[in-house]
Design a protein around this motif. Sequence first.
Motif, PDB file in Angstrom:
ATOM      1  N   GLY A  27       0.802  -1.216   0.000  1.00 34.37           N
ATOM      2  CA  GLY A  27       0.000   0.000   0.000  1.00 34.37           C
ATOM      3  C   GLY A  27       0.832   1.262   0.000  1.00 34.37           C
ATOM      4  O   GLY A  27       0.308   2.351   0.133  1.00 34.37           O
ATOM      5  N   CYS A  28       2.169   1.106  -0.157  1.00 38.07           N
ATOM      6  CA  CYS A  28       3.065   2.259  -0.162  1.00 38.07           C
ATOM      7  C   CYS A  28       3.738   2.382  -1.524  1.00 38.07           C
ATOM      8  O   CYS A  28       4.100   1.390  -2.138  1.00 38.07           O
ATOM      9  N   LYS A  29       3.892   3.613  -1.960  1.00 41.77           N
ATOM     10  CA  LYS A  29       4.546   3.892  -3.234  1.00 41.77           C
ATOM     11  C   LYS A  29       5.444   5.100  -3.044  1.00 41.77           C
ATOM     12  O   LYS A  29       5.319   5.824  -2.061  1.00 41.77           O
ATOM     13  N   ARG A  30       6.338   5.310  -4.007  1.00 42.43           N
ATOM     14  CA  ARG A  30       7.137   6.542  -4.063  1.00 42.43           C
ATOM     15  C   ARG A  30       6.681   7.319  -5.270  1.00 42.43           C
ATOM     16  O   ARG A  30       6.488   6.755  -6.344  1.00 42.43           O
ATOM     17  N   LEU A  31       6.519   8.611  -5.082  1.00 43.67           N
ATOM     18  CA  LEU A  31       6.021   9.474  -6.132  1.00 43.67           C
ATOM     19  C   LEU A  31       6.992  10.631  -6.325  1.00 43.67           C
ATOM     20  O   LEU A  31       7.519  11.166  -5.350  1.00 43.67           O
ATOM     21  N   TYR A  32       7.224  10.994  -7.567  1.00 43.44           N
ATOM     22  CA  TYR A  32       8.057  12.148  -7.900  1.00 43.44           C
ATOM     23  C   TYR A  32       7.174  13.145  -8.628  1.00 43.44           C
ATOM     24  O   TYR A  32       6.486  12.793  -9.592  1.00 43.44           O
ATOM     25  N   GLN A  33       7.170  14.397  -8.148  1.00 42.55           N
ATOM     26  CA  GLN A  33       6.378  15.437  -8.783  1.00 42.55           C
ATOM     27  C   GLN A  33       7.198  16.703  -8.969  1.00 42.55           C
ATOM     28  O   GLN A  33       8.023  17.045  -8.114  1.00 42.55           O
ATOM     29  N   VAL A  34       6.928  17.386 -10.077  1.00 45.06           N
ATOM     30  CA  VAL A  34       7.539  18.668 -10.378  1.00 45.06           C
ATOM     31  C   VAL A  34       6.415  19.629 -10.711  1.00 45.06           C
ATOM     32  O   VAL A  34       5.501  19.290 -11.468  1.00 45.06           O
ATOM     33  N   ALA A  35       6.481  20.830 -10.129  1.00 50.60           N
ATOM     34  CA  ALA A  35       5.467  21.847 -10.387  1.00 50.60           C
ATOM     35  C   ALA A  35       6.139  23.200 -10.554  1.00 50.60           C
ATOM     36  O   ALA A  35       7.217  23.447 -10.015  1.00 50.60           O
ATOM     37  N   ASP A  36       5.483  24.066 -11.297  1.00 51.11           N
ATOM     38  CA  ASP A  36       5.915  25.449 -11.421  1.00 51.11           C
ATOM     39  C   ASP A  36       4.997  26.288 -10.558  1.00 51.11           C
ATOM     40  O   ASP A  36       3.778  26.269 -10.738  1.00 51.11           O
ATOM     41  N   LYS A  37       5.565  27.005  -9.618  1.00 51.07           N
ATOM     42  CA  LYS A  37       4.788  27.819  -8.683  1.00 51.07           C
ATOM     43  C   LYS A  37       5.162  29.281  -8.836  1.00 51.07           C
ATOM     44  O   LYS A  37       6.332  29.617  -8.913  1.00 51.07           O
ATOM     45  N   SER A  38       4.150  30.116  -8.850  1.00 49.14           N
ATOM     46  CA  SER A  38       4.361  31.557  -8.813  1.00 49.14           C
ATOM     47  C   SER A  38       3.781  32.053  -7.512  1.00 49.14           C
ATOM     48  O   SER A  38       2.637  31.749  -7.159  1.00 49.14           O
ATOM     49  N   PHE A  39       4.590  32.793  -6.777  1.00 43.04           N
ATOM     50  CA  PHE A  39       4.170  33.283  -5.475  1.00 43.04           C
ATOM     51  C   PHE A  39       4.720  34.671  -5.277  1.00 43.04           C
ATOM     52  O   PHE A  39       5.927  34.880  -5.360  1.00 43.04           O
ATOM     53  N   LEU A  40       3.833  35.619  -5.047  1.00 39.46           N
ATOM     54  CA  LEU A  40       4.213  37.019  -4.955  1.00 39.46           C
ATOM     55  C   LEU A  40       5.004  37.381  -6.206  1.00 39.46           C
ATOM     56  O   LEU A  40       4.477  37.312  -7.297  1.00 39.46           O
ATOM     57  N   PHE A  41       6.265  37.740  -6.062  1.00 37.49           N
ATOM     58  CA  PHE A  41       7.077  38.111  -7.219  1.00 37.49           C
ATOM     59  C   PHE A  41       8.037  36.997  -7.623  1.00 37.49           C
ATOM     60  O   PHE A  41       8.920  37.214  -8.435  1.00 37.49           O
ATOM     61  N   LEU A  42       7.854  35.819  -7.066  1.00 34.45           N
ATOM     62  CA  LEU A  42       8.753  34.709  -7.329  1.00 34.45           C
ATOM     63  C   LEU A  42       8.109  33.690  -8.251  1.00 34.45           C
ATOM     64  O   LEU A  42       6.922  33.413  -8.148  1.00 34.45           O
ATOM     65  N   SER A  43       8.911  33.127  -9.124  1.00 37.86           N
ATOM     66  CA  SER A  43       8.502  31.965  -9.917  1.00 37.86           C
ATOM     67  C   SER A  43       9.493  30.866  -9.589  1.00 37.86           C
ATOM     68  O   SER A  43      10.702  31.047  -9.735  1.00 37.86           O
ATOM     69  N   LEU A  44       8.972  29.770  -9.103  1.00 41.54           N
ATOM     70  CA  LEU A  44       9.822  28.676  -8.639  1.00 41.54           C
ATOM     71  C   LEU A  44       9.442  27.362  -9.289  1.00 41.54           C
ATOM     72  O   LEU A  44       8.284  27.148  -9.639  1.00 41.54           O
ATOM     73  N   GLN A  45      10.419  26.480  -9.388  1.00 46.34           N
ATOM     74  CA  GLN A  45      10.134  25.098  -9.741  1.00 46.34           C
ATOM     75  C   GLN A  45      10.199  24.300  -8.449  1.00 46.34           C
ATOM     76  O   GLN A  45      11.185  24.351  -7.728  1.00 46.34           O
ATOM     77  N   VAL A  46       9.135  23.610  -8.157  1.00 45.52           N
ATOM     78  CA  VAL A  46       9.033  22.800  -6.948  1.00 45.52           C
ATOM     79  C   VAL A  46       9.224  21.348  -7.345  1.00 45.52           C
ATOM     80  O   VAL A  46       8.628  20.880  -8.317  1.00 45.52           O
ATOM     81  N   GLU A  47      10.031  20.645  -6.569  1.00 47.82           N
ATOM     82  CA  GLU A  47      10.310  19.235  -6.839  1.00 47.82           C
ATOM     83  C   GLU A  47      10.180  18.471  -5.524  1.00 47.82           C
ATOM     84  O   GLU A  47      10.755  18.887  -4.521  1.00 47.82           O
ATOM     85  N   VAL A  48       9.417  17.386  -5.544  1.00 51.97           N
ATOM     86  CA  VAL A  48       9.255  16.593  -4.333  1.00 51.97           C
ATOM     87  C   VAL A  48       9.301  15.099  -4.643  1.00 51.97           C
ATOM     88  O   VAL A  48       8.855  14.653  -5.694  1.00 51.97           O
ATOM     89  N   TYR A  49       9.870  14.384  -3.704  1.00 53.06           N
ATOM     90  CA  TYR A  49       9.804  12.925  -3.671  1.00 53.06           C
ATOM     91  C   TYR A  49       8.928  12.609  -2.469  1.00 53.06           C
ATOM     92  O   TYR A  49       9.233  13.032  -1.345  1.00 53.06           O
ATOM     93  N   LEU A  50       7.842  11.893  -2.716  1.00 51.57           N
ATOM     94  CA  LEU A  50       6.865  11.620  -1.668  1.00 51.57           C
ATOM     95  C   LEU A  50       6.716  10.122  -1.450  1.00 51.57           C
ATOM     96  O   LEU A  50       6.734   9.344  -2.404  1.00 51.57           O
ATOM     97  N   ASN A  51       6.550   9.751  -0.195  1.00 48.41           N
ATOM     98  CA  ASN A  51       6.100   8.405   0.121  1.00 48.41           C
ATOM     99  C   ASN A  51       4.590   8.480   0.197  1.00 48.41           C
ATOM    100  O   ASN A  51       4.030   9.351   0.870  1.00 48.41           O
TER     101      ASN A  51
END
Length: 190
Positions: free
Chosen positions: A90-114
């Motif tokens: 019932g457990c997996k590993r997930l990799y996600q990448v997102a582009d986030k804009s917040f206030l005056f910042l544009s960031l690429q968010v990267e996460v490895y999730l259980n």
Amino acid sequence: MTGNISLTSMDAASDLPQSKNQFAAILQGEILVETRSHSAWGGAVTAQMYLPLGRSHVWQQLTDYPRWVQYFPDVRRSEVLNTKDGLTQGCKRLYQVADKSFLFLSLQVEVYLNVLEVSGQRIQFLLEKGTFADFTADLQLQDCSMGTLLTYTVQATPLIPVPSVFIEQAMKLELPANMRTMRRVICGNC
């Protein structure tokens, strides 16, 4: 991680009030949202929505993790990685990448999730590593009327210090919009 992974409790999902008016609003398509501070630089949000589909159908859609790029417009990549040795069933590993804009910042968010799953009931996302100081998300499904009530709780602290009030406000705006997109994709025209 070793084989002793367990679901942690996230109390916000049960704290959202369910008055008759709120229940009626959910059934009519409203998304109820509650925010709270999580840390000096983080935020937390709980959102609930109704899907006029059976829980097993919703579960199938939600556990198709590569499809999350359709639910969350900022997510550019979502893939299930090979399971780590020692992870429990019932457990997996997930990799996600997102582009986030917040206030005056544009960031690429990267996460490895259980990802911990309780079939048909709950999905919990726990940060293994990534561009957050901490991140957890908890998605719960319950039978409701002739469909499914989805409760989604997220708490996160970015690595870049931003006052929690701004994080909470961004979450309060972004999560309901994402959930509307998720409902549209899962349900089609519902």
